[in-house]
Design an enzyme around this catalytic site. Structure first.
Site, PDB file in Angstrom:
ATOM      1  N   GLY A  55     -29.244   2.538 -40.967  1.00 61.28           N
ATOM      2  CA  GLY A  55     -29.000   1.310 -40.226  1.00 61.28           C
ATOM      3  C   GLY A  55     -27.574   1.254 -39.705  1.00 61.28           C
ATOM      4  O   GLY A  55     -26.955   2.279 -39.405  1.00 61.28           O
ATOM      5  N   PRO A  96     -10.579  27.717 -18.870  1.00 67.75           N
ATOM      6  CA  PRO A  96     -10.924  26.546 -18.060  1.00 67.75           C
ATOM      7  C   PRO A  96     -11.786  26.963 -16.868  1.00 67.75           C
ATOM      8  O   PRO A  96     -11.418  27.847 -16.104  1.00 67.75           O
ATOM      9  CB  PRO A  96      -9.558  26.023 -17.602  1.00 67.75           C
ATOM     10  CG  PRO A  96      -8.588  26.532 -18.622  1.00 67.75           C
ATOM     11  CD  PRO A  96      -9.116  27.870 -19.038  1.00 67.75           C
ATOM     12  N   GLY A  97     -12.952  26.366 -16.769  1.00 65.59           N
ATOM     13  CA  GLY A  97     -13.813  26.647 -15.620  1.00 65.59           C
ATOM     14  C   GLY A  97     -14.795  27.779 -15.792  1.00 65.59           C
ATOM     15  O   GLY A  97     -15.689  27.954 -14.954  1.00 65.59           O
ATOM     16  N   GLN A 142     -30.304   6.988 -38.624  1.00 69.02           N
ATOM     17  CA  GLN A 142     -31.095   5.799 -38.305  1.00 69.02           C
ATOM     18  C   GLN A 142     -31.550   5.087 -39.580  1.00 69.02           C
ATOM     19  O   GLN A 142     -31.576   3.850 -39.639  1.00 69.02           O
ATOM     20  CB  GLN A 142     -32.309   6.199 -37.463  1.00 69.02           C
ATOM     21  CG  GLN A 142     -33.115   5.027 -36.936  1.00 69.02           C
ATOM     22  CD  GLN A 142     -32.411   4.278 -35.801  1.00 69.02           C
ATOM     23  OE1 GLN A 142     -31.466   4.790 -35.210  1.00 69.02           O
ATOM     24  NE2 GLN A 142     -32.854   3.068 -35.520  1.00 69.02           N
ATOM     25  N   ALA A 176      -9.645  34.202 -28.622  1.00 71.81           N
ATOM     26  CA  ALA A 176      -9.546  33.416 -27.390  1.00 71.81           C
ATOM     27  C   ALA A 176     -10.359  34.072 -26.285  1.00 71.81           C
ATOM     28  O   ALA A 176      -9.950  35.085 -25.708  1.00 71.81           O
ATOM     29  CB  ALA A 176      -8.077  33.277 -26.964  1.00 71.81           C
ATOM     30  N   MET A 177     -11.515  33.480 -26.020  1.00 68.00           N
ATOM     31  CA  MET A 177     -12.377  33.964 -24.945  1.00 68.00           C
ATOM     32  C   MET A 177     -12.483  32.941 -23.819  1.00 68.00           C
ATOM     33  O   MET A 177     -12.255  33.252 -22.660  1.00 68.00           O
ATOM     34  CB  MET A 177     -13.776  34.276 -25.497  1.00 68.00           C
ATOM     35  CG  MET A 177     -13.813  35.448 -26.455  1.00 68.00           C
ATOM     36  SD  MET A 177     -15.506  35.850 -26.995  1.00 68.00           S
ATOM     37  CE  MET A 177     -15.731  34.616 -28.289  1.00 68.00           C
ATOM     38  N   GLU A 189     -21.803  35.603 -35.302  1.00 66.72           N
ATOM     39  CA  GLU A 189     -21.242  34.327 -34.870  1.00 66.72           C
ATOM     40  C   GLU A 189     -22.334  33.261 -34.828  1.00 66.72           C
ATOM     41  O   GLU A 189     -22.143  32.128 -35.305  1.00 66.72           O
ATOM     42  CB  GLU A 189     -20.597  34.465 -33.492  1.00 66.72           C
ATOM     43  CG  GLU A 189     -20.025  33.163 -32.962  1.00 66.72           C
ATOM     44  CD  GLU A 189     -19.375  33.295 -31.598  1.00 66.72           C
ATOM     45  OE1 GLU A 189     -19.010  32.258 -31.016  1.00 66.72           O
ATOM     46  OE2 GLU A 189     -19.235  34.438 -31.104  1.00 66.72           O
TER      47      GLU A 189
END
Length: 383
Positions: free
Chosen positions: A343, A129-130, A340, A125-126, A246
């Site tokens: 289709g 928020p923000g 693409q 966990a690095m 990583e």
């Protein structure tokens, strides 16, 4: 182009992984997507086959293989099986190097045997928020109180956070030096059953539907000082140490997705008739697939050279940044062109190309955005 970096032992391992995915994962995968995460039994089954512990030393129950190529095979086969195994990649490719490099012998003895069997699932966990890519701006704090740290704060976009038993949490243990914001950060290996540790929402995403990407919060979580990973205040240096692997991991997945997209488009256009003839017979189809195939071939050479360099301990941070930048941009270009060629059917979820397209978009964001990669490469040029 024939690949020359894999030997018989790698191909035997590839067969084992392929059969495991085909028999144990693919049939259940729609349930994983509906739940938003894999079941815990998946980790134990992968552990029983020796997949998880391939790089863990034998004294802790692993195979003791130092080469990363076996990890790359797991990622490549997952893509070809049309499944995303982000939490397993975090467990094996991101967390394990930190434990092997910085954990004490006592910590390794506590954690690694269960890590190998899948009874202990990990995450890291690095991101907050923000803050995004600005790790020096981390605001989660860990205050020392006797033989414990008191952890407070929040994290977001945490892959594998829902199932994790231990999370490597990057927190500020002392104020940053005004002249160097990277100081004062530490890594705590937090027990997710600790009071005050909360798993928030599993976040709804454009792709990677079976990957438990979630929010975490910490309210006066008491973490034993014995669960500090490495030295206090050295986290930023530690994080930089593992960034090449990583980013190599992301590049492996990007190349595998592009390669598989070409195969899917080739097969589809050969079978699909338009105006009384196969789509593959049109010059535009041939030219588009030729360009895509050339991109994949160039990517293979780039990737395999990086895999060899990483095993030799010679993959630099700037080399890994250049690899991730080129490979993920190539993935986006190739997968888009191959969709693409499908289709309207390419936009339908029942076709694998649509999943490759949705899953591809985040490759240019996580592990450092393409813009950050360009900055790293430019810096290596002295700019």
């Amino acid at each position: 182009m024939k690949r020359t970096i894999f030997g018989d032992e790698h191909e035997a391992f590839r067969d084992t992984v392929r059969q495991f995915f085909e028999t144990k994962v693919t049939p259940q995968y729609p349930d994983w997507e509906a739940a938003g995460h894999p079941p815990r039994d998946f980790y134990r089954e992968a552990g029983a086959l020796g997949i998880i512990g391939i790089q863990v030393p034998e004294q802790f129950g692993g195979a003791g293989v130092e080469s990363y190529k076996f990890n790359a095979i797991v990622t490549e086969q997952a893509v070809r099986a049309h499944i995303s195994l982000g939490p397993l990649r975090v467990h094996m490719d991101l967390v394990l190097p930190y434990l092997l490099e910085y954990a004490t012998d006592e910590q390794k003895q506590r954690w690694l045997p269960d890590f190998v069997t899948g009874d202990l699932v990990t995450a890291i966990a690095m991101t907050e928020p923000g803050t995004g890519s600005d790790l020096a701006g981390i605001r989660t704090t860990a205050r020392r109180d006797g033989d414990e740290y008191i952890l407070n704060g929040a994290k977001t976009f945490i892959t594998g956070g829902y199932n994790a038993d231990r999370v490597l949490v990057v927190a500020r243990t002392s104020p940053a030096d005004p002249d160097n914001r990277r100081t004062g950060l530490s890594i705590l290996v937090v027990d997710t059953t600790s009071p005050g540790f909360e798993v928030g929402r599993i976040l709804e995403k454009m792709g990677l539907k079976a990957q438990d990407t979630c929010e975490l919060s910490f309210s006066d979580v008491r973490v034993p000082a014995a669960d500090l990973l490495g030295d206090e205040g050295r986290a930023f240096a530690y994080l930089g140490h593992n960034l090449p692997q990583e980013r190599l991991t992301i590049a492996v997945g990007a190349w595998a997705a592009a390669s598989h997209a070409v195969e899917l488009a080739r097969d589809y256009t050969s079978e699909r008739n338009v105006f009384g003839q196969p789509v593959a017979s049109f010059q535009n189809t041939k030219f588009v697939l030729a360009d895509c195939a050339a991109d994949v071939a160039a990517g293979q050479a780039f990737l395999d050279n990086a895999l060899e360099a990483h095993d030799a301990g010679e993959l630099t941070g700037s080399d890994a940044a250049a690899l991730k930048l080129w490979m993920t941009e190539m993935q986006a270009r190739v997968v888009d062109n191959c969709l693409q060629l499908h289709g309207g059917y390419g936009y339908m979820s029942e076709y694998p190309i649509s999943r490759l397209y949705a899953d591809a978009r985040v490759s240019r964001i996580y592990g450092g955005t393409s813009e950050v990669m360009r900055s790293i490469v430019a810096k290596s040029l002295g700019m």
